[in-house]
Motif scaffolding. Structure first.
Motif, mmCIF file in Angstrom:
data_model
loop_
_atom_site.group_PDB
_atom_site.id
_atom_site.type_symbol
_atom_site.label_atom_id
_atom_site.label_comp_id
_atom_site.label_asym_id
_atom_site.label_seq_id
_atom_site.Cartn_x
_atom_site.Cartn_y
_atom_site.Cartn_z
ATOM 1 N N ILE A 114 -8.974 -0.524 -2.866
ATOM 2 C CA ILE A 114 -8.702 -0.677 -1.521
ATOM 3 C C ILE A 114 -7.863 0.395 -0.736
ATOM 4 O O ILE A 114 -6.819 0.717 -1.245
ATOM 5 N N ALA B 75 -7.358 1.942 3.191
ATOM 6 C CA ALA B 75 -7.000 1.717 4.412
ATOM 7 C C ALA B 75 -6.520 2.801 5.349
ATOM 8 O O ALA B 75 -5.798 3.954 4.798
ATOM 9 N N GLN C 286 -13.028 -0.892 1.076
ATOM 10 C CA GLN C 286 -12.664 -1.603 -0.228
ATOM 11 C C GLN C 286 -14.178 -1.882 -1.155
ATOM 12 O O GLN C 286 -15.168 -1.994 -0.538
ATOM 13 N N GLU D 246 -14.497 -1.841 7.405
ATOM 14 C CA GLU D 246 -14.105 -2.492 8.731
ATOM 15 C C GLU D 246 -13.523 -1.296 9.610
ATOM 16 O O GLU D 246 -12.857 -0.223 9.051
ATOM 17 N N LEU E 164 -8.759 7.494 6.724
ATOM 18 C CA LEU E 164 -8.120 6.673 5.637
ATOM 19 C C LEU E 164 -6.633 7.419 5.386
ATOM 20 O O LEU E 164 -6.692 8.513 4.885
ATOM 21 N N MET F 241 0.980 -1.124 -0.045
ATOM 22 C CA MET F 241 -0.009 -0.091 -0.094
ATOM 23 C C MET F 241 0.937 1.261 -0.145
ATOM 24 O O MET F 241 2.026 1.176 0.607
ATOM 25 N N HIS G 14 -3.873 5.143 3.421
ATOM 26 C CA HIS G 14 -3.229 4.572 2.028
ATOM 27 C C HIS G 14 -4.262 3.743 1.230
ATOM 28 O O HIS G 14 -5.430 3.656 1.595
ATOM 29 N N TYR G 15 -3.764 3.718 -0.002
ATOM 30 C CA TYR G 15 -4.458 2.830 -0.748
ATOM 31 C C TYR G 15 -3.723 2.054 -1.829
ATOM 32 O O TYR G 15 -2.360 1.938 -1.768
ATOM 33 N N LEU H 40 -4.065 -1.136 11.494
ATOM 34 C CA LEU H 40 -5.234 -0.976 10.937
ATOM 35 C C LEU H 40 -6.020 -0.474 11.982
ATOM 36 O O LEU H 40 -6.502 -0.929 12.603
ATOM 37 N N HIS I 291 -4.147 3.553 8.793
ATOM 38 C CA HIS I 291 -3.335 3.122 9.602
ATOM 39 C C HIS I 291 -2.953 4.195 10.953
ATOM 40 O O HIS I 291 -2.931 5.299 10.702
ATOM 41 N N ALA J 211 -10.764 0.149 6.984
ATOM 42 C CA ALA J 211 -10.596 -0.110 5.670
ATOM 43 C C ALA J 211 -11.853 -0.003 5.057
ATOM 44 O O ALA J 211 -12.952 -0.272 5.613
#
Length: 114
Positions: free
Chosen positions: A93, A95, A108, A26, A81, A1, A83-84, A103, A97, A106
């Motif tokens: 996708i 996420a 997606q 999530e 969010l 990512m 990262h991708y 994490l 962090h 998320a």
């Protein structure tokens, strides 16, 4: 990512508009770690392989970012969010962090189940 590139993610969101997609969303704010550290509030949510169709997708913020997906009857929203993942397939996708790389969130989207 890799760190989110705002314009690239927006282009991907635009490309996926008005299609029947599978969504994975999530969030965890310590649910996995609460038994190790009682100061963590154990909150989480999880939905996977639900079908969604959105008419407008928008990413905003200066990092961490938030994504809103306007559906016929309401909104789906994810914040935090960072990262991708660029993929050769037509899926997005993303996420978020925390400072330790764990994490937190998320989101997606894909025409195929996860």
């Amino acid at each position: 990512m890799e760190p989110i590139n705002l314009s690239e993610v927006q282009q991907m969101l635009n490309k996926l508009e008005n299609q029947e997609l599978y969504i994975h969303l999530e969030l965890t704010t310590g649910a996995y770690a609460a038994h190790f550290d009682s100061s963590k509030h154990p909150a989480a949510n999880f939905i996977t392989n639900a079908v969604i169709r959105y008419t407008n997708g928008k990413i905003s913020g200066t990092g961490p970012y938030r994504v809103g997906l306007k559906t016929e009857l309401g909104w789906v929203y994810a914040e935090g969010l960072t990262h991708y993942e660029q993929s050769e397939t037509v899926r997005l996708i993303m996420a978020g962090h925390d400072s330790q790389g764990k994490l937190v969130v998320a989101l997606q989207l894909s025409p195929e189940p996860f």
